[in-house]
Design a protein around this motif. Structure first.
Motif, PDB file in Angstrom:
ATOM      1  N   GLY A  57       0.842  -1.199   0.000  1.00 55.93           N
ATOM      2  CA  GLY A  57       0.000   0.000   0.000  1.00 55.93           C
ATOM      3  C   GLY A  57       0.873   1.242   0.000  1.00 55.93           C
ATOM      4  N   PRO A  58       0.381   2.353   0.580  1.00 54.85           N
ATOM      5  CA  PRO A  58       1.195   3.582   0.595  1.00 54.85           C
ATOM      6  C   PRO A  58       2.516   3.390   1.348  1.00 54.85           C
ATOM      7  CG  PRO A  58      -1.068   4.033   1.280  1.00 54.85           C
ATOM      8  CD  PRO A  58      -0.954   2.550   1.192  1.00 54.85           C
ATOM      9  N   ALA A  59       2.571   2.347   2.207  1.00 53.30           N
ATOM     10  CA  ALA A  59       3.811   2.102   2.966  1.00 53.30           C
ATOM     11  C   ALA A  59       4.918   1.558   2.072  1.00 53.30           C
ATOM     12  CB  ALA A  59       3.544   1.142   4.122  1.00 53.30           C
ATOM     13  N   VAL A  60       4.713   1.541   0.759  1.00 50.84           N
ATOM     14  CA  VAL A  60       5.795   1.160  -0.161  1.00 50.84           C
ATOM     15  C   VAL A  60       6.989   2.096   0.054  1.00 50.84           C
ATOM     16  CG1 VAL A  60       4.988   2.580  -2.122  1.00 50.84           C
ATOM     17  CG2 VAL A  60       6.301   0.517  -2.561  1.00 50.84           C
ATOM     18  N   VAL A  61       6.681   3.295   0.582  1.00 47.79           N
ATOM     19  CA  VAL A  61       7.760   4.238   0.925  1.00 47.79           C
ATOM     20  C   VAL A  61       8.702   3.571   1.936  1.00 47.79           C
ATOM     21  CG1 VAL A  61       8.211   6.461   2.026  1.00 47.79           C
ATOM     22  CG2 VAL A  61       6.277   6.228   0.497  1.00 47.79           C
ATOM     23  N   ILE A  62       8.103   2.884   2.929  1.00 45.49           N
ATOM     24  CA  ILE A  62       8.940   2.202   3.938  1.00 45.49           C
ATOM     25  C   ILE A  62       9.692   1.041   3.277  1.00 45.49           C
ATOM     26  CG2 ILE A  62       8.979   1.056   6.197  1.00 45.49           C
ATOM     27  CD1 ILE A  62       6.386   2.414   6.893  1.00 45.49           C
ATOM     28  N   SER A  63       9.028   0.358   2.335  1.00 49.39           N
ATOM     29  CA  SER A  63       9.716  -0.728   1.620  1.00 49.39           C
ATOM     30  C   SER A  63      10.975  -0.191   0.946  1.00 49.39           C
ATOM     31  CB  SER A  63       8.809  -1.335   0.545  1.00 49.39           C
ATOM     32  OG  SER A  63       7.619  -1.803   1.100  1.00 49.39           O
ATOM     33  N   PHE A  64      10.859   0.987   0.339  1.00 48.81           N
ATOM     34  CA  PHE A  64      12.035   1.583  -0.314  1.00 48.81           C
ATOM     35  C   PHE A  64      13.133   1.872   0.708  1.00 48.81           C
ATOM     36  CE2 PHE A  64       9.630   2.551  -4.281  1.00 48.81           C
ATOM     37  CZ  PHE A  64      10.598   2.122  -5.186  1.00 48.81           C
ATOM     38  N   VAL A  65      12.716   2.359   1.896  1.00 47.18           N
ATOM     39  CA  VAL A  65      13.731   2.671   2.910  1.00 47.18           C
ATOM     40  C   VAL A  65      14.423   1.375   3.358  1.00 47.18           C
ATOM     41  CG1 VAL A  65      14.103   3.585   5.243  1.00 47.18           C
ATOM     42  CG2 VAL A  65      12.542   4.762   3.679  1.00 47.18           C
ATOM     43  N   ILE A  66      13.650   0.308   3.549  1.00 44.61           N
ATOM     44  CA  ILE A  66      14.247  -0.973   3.978  1.00 44.61           C
ATOM     45  C   ILE A  66      15.203  -1.485   2.886  1.00 44.61           C
ATOM     46  CG2 ILE A  66      13.776  -3.405   4.542  1.00 44.61           C
ATOM     47  CD1 ILE A  66      11.066  -2.435   5.695  1.00 44.61           C
ATOM     48  N   ASN A 217      -5.673   9.175   0.297  1.00 48.33           N
ATOM     49  CA  ASN A 217      -5.039   7.975  -0.269  1.00 48.33           C
ATOM     50  C   ASN A 217      -4.023   7.331   0.698  1.00 48.33           C
ATOM     51  OD1 ASN A 217      -6.370   7.907  -2.735  1.00 48.33           O
ATOM     52  ND2 ASN A 217      -4.981   9.417  -3.641  1.00 48.33           N
ATOM     53  N   TYR A 218      -3.602   8.113   1.719  1.00 45.78           N
ATOM     54  CA  TYR A 218      -2.629   7.556   2.669  1.00 45.78           C
ATOM     55  C   TYR A 218      -3.308   6.815   3.829  1.00 45.78           C
ATOM     56  CZ  TYR A 218       0.809  10.496   0.273  1.00 45.78           C
ATOM     57  OH  TYR A 218       1.622  11.065  -0.674  1.00 45.78           O
ATOM     58  N   HIS A 219      -4.632   6.700   3.778  1.00 39.08           N
ATOM     59  CA  HIS A 219      -5.348   6.003   4.862  1.00 39.08           C
ATOM     60  C   HIS A 219      -6.033   4.764   4.327  1.00 39.08           C
ATOM     61  CE1 HIS A 219      -4.540   9.380   7.474  1.00 39.08           C
ATOM     62  NE2 HIS A 219      -4.961  10.179   6.507  1.00 39.08           N
ATOM     63  N   PRO A 220      -5.716   3.596   4.817  1.00 36.38           N
ATOM     64  CA  PRO A 220      -4.719   3.310   5.842  1.00 36.38           C
ATOM     65  C   PRO A 220      -3.318   3.319   5.225  1.00 36.38           C
ATOM     66  CG  PRO A 220      -5.669   1.275   5.040  1.00 36.38           C
ATOM     67  CD  PRO A 220      -6.351   2.382   4.314  1.00 36.38           C
ATOM     68  N   PHE A 221      -2.328   3.766   6.026  1.00 38.21           N
ATOM     69  CA  PHE A 221      -0.968   3.847   5.482  1.00 38.21           C
ATOM     70  C   PHE A 221      -0.391   2.448   5.289  1.00 38.21           C
ATOM     71  CE2 PHE A 221       3.659   4.725   5.864  1.00 38.21           C
ATOM     72  CZ  PHE A 221       3.759   5.529   4.727  1.00 38.21           C
ATOM     73  N   ILE A 222      -0.590   1.583   6.298  1.00 43.27           N
ATOM     74  CA  ILE A 222      -0.209   0.166   6.131  1.00 43.27           C
ATOM     75  C   ILE A 222      -1.510  -0.643   6.142  1.00 43.27           C
ATOM     76  CG2 ILE A 222       1.143  -1.779   7.031  1.00 43.27           C
ATOM     77  CD1 ILE A 222       2.965   0.161   8.438  1.00 43.27           C
ATOM     78  N   PRO A 223      -2.034  -1.009   4.971  1.00 42.41           N
ATOM     79  CA  PRO A 223      -3.313  -1.744   4.954  1.00 42.41           C
ATOM     80  C   PRO A 223      -3.193  -3.049   5.742  1.00 42.41           C
ATOM     81  CG  PRO A 223      -2.675  -1.033   2.745  1.00 42.41           C
ATOM     82  CD  PRO A 223      -1.500  -0.777   3.629  1.00 42.41           C
ATOM     83  N   ASP A 224      -4.342  -3.491   6.297  1.00 47.20           N
ATOM     84  CA  ASP A 224      -4.335  -4.709   7.129  1.00 47.20           C
ATOM     85  C   ASP A 224      -3.905  -5.922   6.319  1.00 47.20           C
ATOM     86  OD1 ASP A 224      -5.121  -3.392   9.355  1.00 47.20           O
ATOM     87  OD2 ASP A 224      -7.278  -3.729   9.019  1.00 47.20           O
TER      88      ASP A 224
END
Ligand code: ALA
Length: 492
Positions: A57-66, A217-224
């Protein structure tokens, strides 16, 4: 007995110049653009959408950081090696000095997956965007000539056509190989132009898109999480990191230009870490804007996620700009991958592990032209006749394997040669290399089983060549490699 290449021999080889050697023309700036050239490509423009829609989801940003953290650990180890042993062979050479000839062969052979198949993968995607680009001018290539024989396409009239070969992919491979033969300086010039253009369009996308972000669009940031590992939730964020890892591949290609760098001891760390840093910042911003413009679900099954995001802005012309940027982006990735591949075979051939023809240097252009020609043919075969999915899967596993060995190599080298000067030292050893091994291994394990089988088959072919050819011709085994003599001291 383990045959290792002595460090003093390597350091002398790195310092050689003149006929039969590569020309030193690349500045630190060229090395950073070379890294960016290899890094920003299909990973950013295609996989960001897929990772958002299927995993994070929008947390792909965190995936990029990892993904960036995993690559940074390996990047720091590469930077230490590349500044210490500035030889074109990259991970192959580092392994030769630390873990011996057999491991070096394995890694050199494995790097073909990263570089040659990386170039093939991106050239196939390039051909898809060329078709879109030609459409803008009402031009069309017959679909049979844009696909491998394993693929089909339904035409507007309902007739299904089978592919013959992917001709545009072969075209770009051959043109770029010829450019590489012409010279590193010329190639670097073209690469700089391509990089400037693609970075400019990425920045325009970020700048323009930012104003039209819809915060909902950022809600939920990390979808369940759906109940399956890797489908959203934190496991999805980590699986997403494995997917977007492809987007970071390429920073290590800088190390293959060590013998063409004007000042490799300074330029190597700057090129490797600098390009990784620039791309990480761009990736995080780009993915943040993309998932802010459109809902992550909109990217499901889309081959052109960036186009979906642009549709949410009033600037349709950006679509055309993005197609041009993607074509430029992919071209520079292919260019650097082809260059890296030829340099690795050049070095392996110099060591006797491959036939001499691969280290033949052009008398006028001082480039390893026979290696370039060979790979023009080899990569073209894959680009023309193999579907993108098959080649693409091989690239990530091959690259991760190389990263693991480089991280291990740094720890070995700190023990075996603690006093050799290191113009750049990776910080917090052994924490950094161990973390690099763990993260890269985790990403390897997350790859599908058939990718592992293909890796095993490729390695088996490599072992046959090693035992029937390379072992017999290895210069170290023959005792031919000796420390090059220092110049005679001046007469008193
Ligand atoms: N990192 C390169 C790309 O994304 C391989 O195309």
């Amino acid at each position: 007995m383990r045959f290792k290449k002595p460090l003093d021999v390597l350091l002398k080889e790195a310092g050689e110049s003149g006929a039969g050697t590569l020309k030193r023309t690349l500045s630190s700036f060229n090395l950073v653009t070379m890294g960016i050239g290899a890094i920003i490509g299909a990973g950013l423009f295609s996989l960001t959408g897929l990772a958002a829609a299927n995993n994070a989801g929008p947390a792909v940003v965190i995936s990029f950081v990892i993904g960036a953290i995993g690559c940074a650990f390996a990047g720091l180890c590469y930077a230490e090696f590349a500044s210490m042993i500035p030889i074109a062979g990259s991970a192959y050479t580092y392994s030769y000095a630390t873990m011996g000839e057999f491991v070096a062969w394995i890694i050199g052979w494995d790097l073909v997956l990263e570089y040659a198949l990386g170039a093939a993968t991106v050239s196939i995607s390039w051909s898809q965007y060329l078709i879109k680009f030609l459409h803008l001018f009402g031009l069309q290539i017959p679909p049979q000539w844009t696909m491998s024989p394993w693929e089909t396409a339904a035409q507007a009239n309902g007739v299904v056509v089978h592919g013959y070969m992917n001709l545009p992919a072969v075209f770009v491979i051959v043109c770029l190989s010829l450019l590489l033969i012409r010279g590193s300086r010329e190639s670097a010039f073209v690469n700089n132009l391509l990089v400037i253009l693609k970075v400019a369009v990425v920045l325009v996308f970020i700048g323009v898109g930012w104003q039209f972000i819809n915060p909902s669009n950022y809600h939920p940031f990390i979808p369940d999480n759906t109940g399956k590992f890797g489908e959203f939730g934190w496991s999805g964020v980590f699986r997403g990191a494995g997917v977007v890892f492809f987007a970071f591949i390429g920073f290590d290609a800088v190390s293959t230009a060590a013998q063409e760098a004007k000042d490799p001891k300074r330029g190597m760390p700057i090129g490797i870490i600098g390009s990784l840093l620039v791309c990480t910042v761009l990736y995080v911003l780009f993915s943040h804007v993309m998932t802010g413009l459109a809902n992550y679900k909109d990217f499901k099954d889309s081959a052109a996620p960036v186009a979906i995001a642009i549709e949410k802005t009033p600037y349709a012309w950006l679509q055309e700009g993005i197609i041009v940027a993607i074509l430029c982006g992919y071209t520079s990735v292919i260019l650097v991958m082809l260059m890296g591949q030829s340099r690795i075979f050049f070095t392996m051939s110099k060591d006797g592990l491959l036939p001499k023809v691969f280290s033949k240097v052009h008398s006028k252009f001082q480039t390893p032209y026979m290696s370039n020609l060979f790979f023009a043919g080899f990569v073209s075969l894959f680009a023309a006749f193999v579907p993108v999915r098959v080649v693409g899967e091989m690239v990530s596993i091959g690259t991760l394997f190389a990263f693991v060995l480089v991280c291990i190599g740094i720890m070995v080298m700190r023990k075996s040669d603690p006093n050799t000067p290191r113009p750049f030292r990776a910080p917090w050893v052994p924490f950094v290399p161990i973390a690099g091994v763990v993260i890269c291994m985790a990403m390897m394990i997350s790859l599908p089983g058939d990718t592992w089988i293909r890796l095993a088959v490729w390695m088996a072919i490599g072992l046959v060549i090693y035992f029937f050819y390379s072992k017999k011709h290895s210069l170290i085994r023959k005792g031919v490699v000796s420390v090059p003599k220092d110049p005679e001291p001046p007469m008193a």
